[in-house]
Design a protein around this motif. Structure first.
Motif: not given
Length: 125
Positions: A39-40, A44
C-alpha cells in the motif's frame, strides 16, 4: 498494489523489493492467490530507504528509519534511534572529508606548487 506497480512507482526493481523483504525492511501482505500486496505506506518506506541509500547509508542503517515510519511517525527521522544513526553518519562524513583534505594537502605538497583554490564543503566557511 502488486510488486511490479510498487517497483515502478518507487523506481526500483521487484528484485530489490524482494531483497528489502528478505532483510525485514519491507513487509508484504499476501493475497489469497499468493501475490504480494503493498500500500501507500510501503511506497513511503521504499522511498525513505532509497533516499537514505542515495545519501550513503547502508541498508541495515535504514532500519531505524523504517521502524520509525511503521510506528506512524511523520518522517523516518522523527525518532531518537534514527537521529542517532544520522549523527553517526555525519561523523563518518566529517572523517571522510578530513581524510580527503589531508590527501589533497599531501598531493599539493608533492607537486611543490602553490595551492589551487578549492571548493569548501564546510558549512562554517
Amino acid at each position: 498494489m502488486r510488486i511490479g506497480e510498487l517497483g515502478r512507482r518507487a523506481g526500483v526493481s521487484p528484485r530489490t523489493l524482494r531483497h528489502y523483504e528478505e532483510l525485514g525492511l519491507l513487509a508484504a501482505r499476501r493475497r489469497a492467490n499468493g501475490y504480494r500486496d503493498y500500500d501507500e505506506r510501503d511506497l513511503r518506506v521504499v522511498a525513505e530507504i532509497r533516499s537514505l541509500v542515495d545519501l550513503g547509508f547502508a541498508l541495515e542503517e535504514t532500519r531505524p528509519f523504517v521502524e520509525c515510519l511503521r510506528a506512524g511517525n511523520p518522517t523516518g527521522a522523527s525518532c531518537p534511534d534514527s537521529r542517532a544513526v544520522q549523527r553517526r553518519k555525519l561523523t563518518e562524513v566529517d572523517e571522510w572529508l578530513a581524510r580527503l583534505h589531508a590527501v589533497r594537502r599531501e598531493l599539493v605538497a608533492q607537486l611543490g606548487e602553490p595551492p589551487v583554490p578549492r571548493c569548501s564543503f564546510s558549512e562554517e566557511s
